[in-house]
Write a protein that holds these residues in place. Structure first.
Motif, PDB file in Angstrom:
ATOM      1  N   UNK A  66      27.150  37.832  33.163  1.00 18.50           N
ATOM      2  CA  UNK A  66      26.003  37.008  33.573  1.00 18.50           C
ATOM      3  C   UNK A  66      26.167  36.493  35.007  1.00 18.50           C
ATOM      4  N   UNK A  67      27.399  36.193  35.393  1.00 17.29           N
ATOM      5  CA  UNK A  67      27.643  35.763  36.778  1.00 17.29           C
ATOM      6  C   UNK A  67      27.519  36.952  37.728  1.00 17.29           C
ATOM      7  N   UNK A  68      28.081  38.083  37.344  1.00 16.97           N
ATOM      8  CA  UNK A  68      28.047  39.269  38.205  1.00 16.97           C
ATOM      9  C   UNK A  68      26.604  39.670  38.513  1.00 16.97           C
ATOM     10  N   UNK A  69      25.760  39.723  37.490  1.00 16.75           N
ATOM     11  CA  UNK A  69      24.363  40.134  37.688  1.00 16.75           C
ATOM     12  C   UNK A  69      23.594  39.121  38.526  1.00 16.75           C
ATOM     13  N   UNK A  70      23.747  37.839  38.190  1.00 18.30           N
ATOM     14  CA  UNK A  70      22.945  36.806  38.858  1.00 18.30           C
ATOM     15  C   UNK A  70      23.385  36.586  40.301  1.00 18.30           C
ATOM     16  N   UNK A  71      24.681  36.499  40.544  1.00 18.72           N
ATOM     17  CA  UNK A  71      25.168  36.170  41.890  1.00 18.72           C
ATOM     18  C   UNK A  71      25.037  37.354  42.850  1.00 18.72           C
ATOM     19  N   UNK A  72      25.257  38.566  42.350  1.00 16.57           N
ATOM     20  CA  UNK A  72      25.113  39.730  43.234  1.00 16.57           C
ATOM     21  C   UNK A  72      23.662  39.904  43.660  1.00 16.57           C
ATOM     22  N   UNK A  73      22.715  39.466  42.810  1.00 17.87           N
ATOM     23  CA  UNK A  73      21.295  39.560  43.171  1.00 17.87           C
ATOM     24  C   UNK A  73      20.942  38.611  44.316  1.00 17.87           C
ATOM     25  N   UNK A  74      21.827  37.638  44.579  1.00 20.17           N
ATOM     26  CA  UNK A  74      21.628  36.705  45.703  1.00 20.17           C
ATOM     27  C   UNK A  74      22.272  37.223  46.989  1.00 20.17           C
ATOM     28  N   UNK A  75      22.874  38.398  46.927  1.00 13.60           N
ATOM     29  CA  UNK A  75      23.525  38.949  48.115  1.00 13.60           C
ATOM     30  C   UNK A  75      24.995  38.617  48.226  1.00 13.60           C
ATOM     31  N   UNK A  76      25.593  38.122  47.131  1.00 11.84           N
ATOM     32  CA  UNK A  76      27.014  37.778  47.108  1.00 11.84           C
ATOM     33  C   UNK A  76      27.808  38.975  46.588  1.00 11.84           C
ATOM     34  N   UNK A  77      28.927  39.248  47.231  1.00 15.79           N
ATOM     35  CA  UNK A  77      29.822  40.275  46.687  1.00 15.79           C
ATOM     36  C   UNK A  77      30.679  39.630  45.599  1.00 15.79           C
ATOM     37  N   UNK A  78      30.517  40.123  44.390  1.00 13.80           N
ATOM     38  CA  UNK A  78      31.239  39.584  43.235  1.00 13.80           C
ATOM     39  C   UNK A  78      32.080  40.693  42.634  1.00 13.80           C
ATOM     40  N   UNK A  79      33.342  40.387  42.384  1.00 15.48           N
ATOM     41  CA  UNK A  79      34.229  41.330  41.721  1.00 15.48           C
ATOM     42  C   UNK A  79      34.783  40.664  40.466  1.00 15.48           C
ATOM     43  N   UNK A  80      34.570  41.299  39.325  1.00 14.24           N
ATOM     44  CA  UNK A  80      35.148  40.798  38.080  1.00 14.24           C
ATOM     45  C   UNK A  80      36.317  41.698  37.727  1.00 14.24           C
ATOM     46  N   UNK A  81      37.493  41.099  37.511  1.00 19.14           N
ATOM     47  CA  UNK A  81      38.700  41.911  37.354  1.00 19.14           C
ATOM     48  C   UNK A  81      39.490  41.533  36.107  1.00 19.14           C
ATOM     49  N   UNK A  82      40.169  42.527  35.591  1.00 17.53           N
ATOM     50  CA  UNK A  82      41.053  42.358  34.436  1.00 17.53           C
ATOM     51  C   UNK A  82      42.364  43.040  34.766  1.00 17.53           C
ATOM     52  N   UNK A  83      43.453  42.295  34.660  1.00 13.93           N
ATOM     53  CA  UNK A  83      44.741  42.797  35.104  1.00 13.93           C
ATOM     54  C   UNK A  83      45.405  43.756  34.140  1.00 13.93           C
ATOM     55  N   UNK A  84      46.455  44.423  34.619  1.00 16.33           N
ATOM     56  CA  UNK A  84      47.262  45.287  33.751  1.00 16.33           C
ATOM     57  C   UNK A  84      48.128  44.429  32.828  1.00 16.33           C
ATOM     58  N   UNK A  85      48.889  45.080  31.997  1.00 16.83           N
ATOM     59  CA  UNK A  85      49.821  44.349  31.130  1.00 16.83           C
ATOM     60  C   UNK A  85      50.938  43.786  32.000  1.00 16.83           C
ATOM     61  N   UNK A  86      51.003  42.463  32.096  1.00 15.94           N
ATOM     62  CA  UNK A  86      52.047  41.766  32.876  1.00 15.94           C
ATOM     63  C   UNK A  86      52.652  40.693  31.985  1.00 15.94           C
ATOM     64  N   UNK A  87      53.963  40.665  31.892  1.00 17.76           N
ATOM     65  CA  UNK A  87      54.630  39.750  30.963  1.00 17.76           C
ATOM     66  C   UNK A  87      55.063  38.452  31.629  1.00 17.76           C
ATOM     67  N   UNK A  88      54.740  38.281  32.906  1.00 15.16           N
ATOM     68  CA  UNK A  88      55.032  37.016  33.594  1.00 15.16           C
ATOM     69  C   UNK A  88      53.964  36.787  34.644  1.00 15.16           C
ATOM     70  N   UNK A  89      53.766  35.526  34.997  1.00 15.78           N
ATOM     71  CA  UNK A  89      52.750  35.219  36.008  1.00 15.78           C
ATOM     72  C   UNK A  89      53.167  35.736  37.385  1.00 15.78           C
ATOM     73  N   UNK A  90      54.470  35.781  37.651  1.00 13.62           N
ATOM     74  CA  UNK A  90      54.942  36.310  38.927  1.00 13.62           C
ATOM     75  C   UNK A  90      54.594  37.779  39.082  1.00 13.62           C
ATOM     76  N   UNK A  91      54.791  38.537  38.004  1.00 15.33           N
ATOM     77  CA  UNK A  91      54.436  39.964  38.008  1.00 15.33           C
ATOM     78  C   UNK A  91      52.931  40.130  38.181  1.00 15.33           C
TER      79      UNK A  91
END
Length: 298
Positions: A66-91
């Motif tokens: 809902x954010x990606x559709x609405x905000x990109x329609x305003x001319x904002x570059x929006x990237x929604x991301x999901x990380x790989x399997x990481x077992x620590x926040x540092x990784x």
């Protein structure tokens, strides 16, 4: 005739998101090896300081549709991301840094809900000597994992089967809601959890239950907005107080009826708060807008 929920994965809005946007699978390599990121990149790719939305513990990069559709329609570059399997926040932070390198980005705005917001803060903390984060929007998030570390030992998550891990996540969801939008948002997130693989859930649970905290003094130079729900049983009053104390200068945006997942249940309000947050960067080198789409600042 069946009624399709406005938040359902079968809703026209969600189907529009899936059909109009390409799901990118980006492999990045750092000192710990390779990791594959799922990325939805929308809006003008000429923008060098986008808004990046980091997936929460439960669900994928699709939860912010809902954010990606609405905000990109305003001319904002929006990237929604999901990380790989990481077992620590540092990784995770190391892999995320290399994802930004892949897209040739050196400055970003970050939005994160729950664990996504915590990881956004940790990335800003780790990179504070060579800042890559310009601003943060934290939605029902936390700055300290101590409350989550009181439950199941992190080491047990490595061994749990998928059904037990999913049950662990779903047990944190509120059972029912009289608010239709909130109930729909819970249904959507349940569907999201059911599609997650064992390693993804386990690794996120390990990070959230390993005792750690954000060092807020390294982030206080940032523009920060805290989006908080009045009716959110997912984040305790203590955690809300703690994050407010960490960032006393932050703007606070309160949502009365957004539940645990306001980016779904109260998407219009969340989107307005994000637009207000980004307003101060209009006409600057850190603007997430396409130049021709920037709003007029009075």
């Amino acid at each position: 005739k069946a009624v399709v929920s406005t938040q359902s994965t079968g809703s026209p809005e969600f189907q529009s998101f899936k059909s109009s946007l390409t799901r990118q699978r980006i492999t990045v390599e750092d000192n710990s090896g390779e990791g594959v990121w799922t990325v939805y990149d929308t809006g003008p790719n000429t923008v060098r300081c986008p808004l990046i939305m980091i997936a929460p513990l439960a669900g994928s990069a699709q939860v912010y549709y809902k954010q990606v559709l609405a905000l990109s329609s305003k001319g904002i570059r929006v990237m929604s991301v999901e990380g790989p399997v990481c077992w620590s926040e540092g990784r995770w932070c190391s892999s995320f840094r290399h994802l930004l390198y892949h897209f040739n980005l050196d400055k970003v705005h970050l939005f994160g809900a729950g664990l996504g917001g915590y990881l956004a803060q940790k990335f800003a903390e780790i990179t504070f000597r060579s800042p890559m984060v310009v601003s943060l929007v934290l939605c029902n998030s936390f700055s300290d994992t101590s409350e989550y570390s009181k439950g199941t030992l992190p080491s047990l998550f490595y061994m749990m089967p998928a059904f037990a891990l999913k049950r662990q996540v779903l047990s944190t969801f509120p059972p029912v809601s009289n608010n239709g939008h909130v109930a729909d948002s819970i249904d959507f997130m349940v569907e999201q959890v059911e599609t997650m693989d064992r390693s993804s859930i386990a690794s996120r649970l390990v990070i959230s239950s390993t005792r750690n905290y954000v060092e807020p003094q390294r982030l206080r130079h940032l523009t920060i907005t805290l989006i908080e729900g009045f009716d959110n049983p997912g984040v305790s009053e203590k955690l809300q107080d703690d994050i407010q104390k960490c960032y006393p200068e932050a703007k606070r945006a309160q949502i009365k009826c957004g539940g645990v997942f306001p980016y779904l249940a109260a998407a219009h309000e969340v989107n307005i708060y994000i637009l207000i947050h980004l307003q101060v960067f209009v006409k600057t080198r850190h603007s997430p807008y396409q130049k021709e789409s920037e709003p007029v600042v009075e």
